[in-house]
Motif scaffolding. Structure first.
Motif, mmCIF file in Angstrom:
data_model
loop_
_atom_site.group_PDB
_atom_site.id
_atom_site.type_symbol
_atom_site.label_atom_id
_atom_site.label_comp_id
_atom_site.label_asym_id
_atom_site.label_seq_id
_atom_site.Cartn_x
_atom_site.Cartn_y
_atom_site.Cartn_z
ATOM 1 N N VAL A 1 -36.044 2.905 13.416
ATOM 2 C CA VAL A 1 -35.641 1.588 14.523
ATOM 3 C C VAL A 1 -36.305 2.083 15.761
ATOM 4 C CG1 VAL A 1 -34.689 -0.159 15.556
ATOM 5 C CG2 VAL A 1 -33.919 0.522 13.371
ATOM 6 N N LYS A 2 -37.372 1.531 16.385
ATOM 7 C CA LYS A 2 -37.879 1.880 17.680
ATOM 8 C C LYS A 2 -36.933 1.144 18.705
ATOM 9 C CE LYS A 2 -41.830 3.989 18.646
ATOM 10 N NZ LYS A 2 -41.373 5.211 19.023
ATOM 11 N N ALA A 3 -36.485 1.949 19.708
ATOM 12 C CA ALA A 3 -35.377 1.489 20.590
ATOM 13 C C ALA A 3 -36.163 0.208 21.379
ATOM 14 C CB ALA A 3 -35.082 2.417 21.739
ATOM 15 N N HIS A 4 -35.660 -0.846 21.850
ATOM 16 C CA HIS A 4 -35.869 -1.992 22.872
ATOM 17 C C HIS A 4 -36.085 -1.400 24.038
ATOM 18 C CE1 HIS A 4 -34.985 -5.539 25.093
ATOM 19 N NE2 HIS A 4 -35.138 -6.200 24.188
ATOM 20 N N PRO A 5 -37.096 -1.953 24.808
ATOM 21 C CA PRO A 5 -37.207 -1.175 26.202
ATOM 22 C C PRO A 5 -36.041 -1.422 27.018
ATOM 23 C CG PRO A 5 -38.851 -3.013 25.593
ATOM 24 C CD PRO A 5 -38.069 -2.882 24.271
ATOM 25 N N ASP A 6 -35.034 -1.965 26.710
ATOM 26 C CA ASP A 6 -34.119 -2.144 27.829
ATOM 27 C C ASP A 6 -32.785 -1.403 27.150
ATOM 28 O OD1 ASP A 6 -35.211 -3.853 29.609
ATOM 29 O OD2 ASP A 6 -34.226 -5.527 28.862
ATOM 30 N N PHE A 7 -32.914 -0.572 26.151
ATOM 31 C CA PHE A 7 -31.621 0.148 25.584
ATOM 32 C C PHE A 7 -31.792 1.429 26.615
ATOM 33 C CE2 PHE A 7 -30.885 4.487 23.410
ATOM 34 C CZ PHE A 7 -29.464 4.046 23.085
ATOM 35 N N MET A 8 -30.344 1.755 26.764
ATOM 36 C CA MET A 8 -30.155 3.121 27.580
ATOM 37 C C MET A 8 -28.920 3.537 27.031
ATOM 38 S SD MET A 8 -29.205 3.409 31.620
ATOM 39 C CE MET A 8 -29.213 4.856 32.508
ATOM 40 N N LEU A 9 -28.735 4.756 26.826
ATOM 41 C CA LEU A 9 -27.775 5.663 26.709
ATOM 42 C C LEU A 9 -26.908 6.340 27.789
ATOM 43 C CD1 LEU A 9 -26.259 6.638 23.997
ATOM 44 C CD2 LEU A 9 -27.656 8.547 24.123
ATOM 45 N N VAL A 10 -25.664 6.171 27.680
ATOM 46 C CA VAL A 10 -24.912 6.608 28.917
ATOM 47 C C VAL A 10 -23.597 7.172 27.968
ATOM 48 C CG1 VAL A 10 -23.553 6.356 30.955
ATOM 49 C CG2 VAL A 10 -25.500 4.944 30.523
ATOM 50 N N THR B 1 -27.107 -1.816 17.206
ATOM 51 C CA THR B 1 -26.979 -2.864 17.833
ATOM 52 C C THR B 1 -27.674 -2.841 19.218
ATOM 53 O OG1 THR B 1 -25.212 -3.851 16.813
ATOM 54 C CG2 THR B 1 -25.494 -4.931 18.785
ATOM 55 N N ALA B 2 -27.223 -1.722 19.969
ATOM 56 C CA ALA B 2 -27.615 -1.839 21.501
ATOM 57 C C ALA B 2 -29.153 -1.296 21.323
ATOM 58 C CB ALA B 2 -27.146 -0.610 21.914
ATOM 59 N N VAL B 3 -29.758 -0.451 20.428
ATOM 60 C CA VAL B 3 -31.213 -0.010 20.257
ATOM 61 C C VAL B 3 -31.657 -1.333 19.769
ATOM 62 C CG1 VAL B 3 -32.652 1.277 18.673
ATOM 63 C CG2 VAL B 3 -30.529 2.412 19.435
ATOM 64 N N LYS B 4 -31.411 -2.157 18.835
ATOM 65 C CA LYS B 4 -32.277 -3.375 18.557
ATOM 66 C C LYS B 4 -32.342 -4.521 19.746
ATOM 67 C CE LYS B 4 -31.526 -3.283 13.503
ATOM 68 N NZ LYS B 4 -30.840 -3.744 12.427
ATOM 69 N N GLU B 5 -31.187 -4.548 20.345
ATOM 70 C CA GLU B 5 -30.931 -5.747 21.287
ATOM 71 C C GLU B 5 -31.342 -5.483 22.601
ATOM 72 O OE1 GLU B 5 -29.628 -8.975 20.263
ATOM 73 O OE2 GLU B 5 -29.892 -8.387 18.366
ATOM 74 N N GLY B 6 -31.378 -4.146 23.056
ATOM 75 C CA GLY B 6 -31.560 -3.780 24.381
ATOM 76 C C GLY B 6 -30.384 -3.991 25.107
ATOM 77 N N ALA B 7 -29.485 -2.944 24.894
ATOM 78 C CA ALA B 7 -28.156 -2.928 25.778
ATOM 79 C C ALA B 7 -28.046 -1.480 26.414
ATOM 80 C CB ALA B 7 -26.948 -3.364 24.781
ATOM 81 N N ILE B 8 -26.900 -1.456 27.032
ATOM 82 C CA ILE B 8 -26.653 -0.197 27.557
ATOM 83 C C ILE B 8 -25.486 0.383 26.603
ATOM 84 C CG2 ILE B 8 -25.474 1.288 29.523
ATOM 85 C CD1 ILE B 8 -26.708 -0.429 31.471
ATOM 86 N N LEU B 9 -25.654 1.505 26.029
ATOM 87 C CA LEU B 9 -24.558 2.048 25.192
ATOM 88 C C LEU B 9 -23.588 3.169 25.745
ATOM 89 C CD1 LEU B 9 -23.356 1.816 21.981
ATOM 90 C CD2 LEU B 9 -24.307 4.142 21.842
#
Ligand SMILES: Nc1ncnc2c1ncn2[C@@H]1O[C@H](COP(=O)(O)OP(=O)(O)O)[C@@H](O)[C@H]1O
Ligand SMILES: [Mg+2]
Length: 273
Positions: free
Chosen positions: A144-153, A101-109
């Protein structure tokens, strides 16, 4: 987590309450901003209760990004993160996990306590933590290519259960890392007072107690007094529970089950507040 839930996350963020209170301790805000800009994953290292979760929450608000948090434990597997097929009525449907979900939508996970999770979790995030920035979903056979706003913490407690849950160097080197420690007495007093509304004078006494106990290394406590415990004690005092009792139940008792140490710490605290 389904797409509908993600929309709720994004919606709730838009209307969400004010930015959570966070007192920067060093240059972590600046580091996080630049990591986000460059899509570099971040590892927050440090003992429990030092503000890691609060910091991520604060940064998500600052950057106006949705935040998805996964609290990792021994059973957390890559399937939990990526997704699975579930049976719904007569159909089998695919449900994205929080990572997808985070990868597709562009969220901080935010993978809280990543070292606790099963090793396949680390494998699952590999291709997201290097130049590829993509997620391979083996059950669907797609990438799935990560959305530009995806970030992993991710967060990690290095002192916890020494020797057990270590993070492999090859994993650590995939992250930009920030160290969290107990704040200075002045900063911590401000945090306790601002967080709870307790007066400065009593907040300072709580911080002094914490620092005294933190320095008693000979007690061999696995975890020592965190800012979280002080905040809890301050809340109890503020709501009218006697100070010494508040310290005993919020600071001393959570630290140890040893009767003698409990007594010794209680006596010590009673002298200080
Ligand atoms: N720098 C800080 N600014 C504001 N509150 C803090 C800070 N550090 C710790 N706290 C307080 O301590 C509590 C525990 O912090 P938390 O972020 O949950 O710790 P961690 O995730 O490192 O275990 C928070 O709820 C907050 O009240
Ligand atoms: Mg936390």
């Amino acid at each position: 987590m389904s797409i509908t839930e993600t929309i709720t996350i994004k919606e709730s963020l838009k209307f969400s309450s004010e930015i959570p209170f966070y007192k920067p301790i060093d240059r972590e805000v600046e580091v996080f901003r630049h990591a986000f800009k460059n899509k570099l994953p971040i590892l927050l290292k440090g003992p429990t209760g030092t503000g890691k979760t609060r910091f991520v929450d604060y940064m998500a608000h600052q950057l106006e990004q949705p935040l998805i948090t996964v609290s990792c434990h021994e059973e957390t597997s890559s399937t939990d993160l990526i997704g699975r097929y579930i049976i719904k009525g007569t159909e089998t449907i695919w449900v994205d996990g929080p990572l997808t979900t985070a990868v597709k939508e562009g969220a901080i996970l935010y993978l809280d306590e990543i070292a606790e999770a099963r090793p396949d979790v680390v494998v699952a995030i590999h291709s997201l933590t290097d130049h590829r920035k993509e997620l391979y979903i083996d059950k669907l056979g797609i990438t799935v290519k990560a959305h530009p706003d995806f970030m992993l913490v991710a967060s990690f407690n290095p002192g916890y259960q020494k020797g057990f849950k270590e993070l492999k160097p090859s994993t650590r080197q995939r992250f930009v890392a920030l160290s969290f420690q107990y704040p200075t007495a002045k900063d911590e007093t401000e945090i306790v007072a601002a967080e709870t509304g307790l007066d400065k004078d009593t907040s300072k006494k709580l911080v002094n107690i914490a620092n005294k106990i933190r320095n008693l290394t000979e007690l061999g406590l696995t975890e020592t007094v965190s800012t979280r415990l002080l905040v809890d004690a301050a809340m109890l005092i503020n709501s009218g529970l006697p100070k010494r009792l508040s310290v005993k139940v919020a600071v001393v008792e959570p630290l140890t089950d040893d009767v003698e140490i409990t007594q010794a710490l209680t006596d010590l605290c009673d002298l200080m507040i």
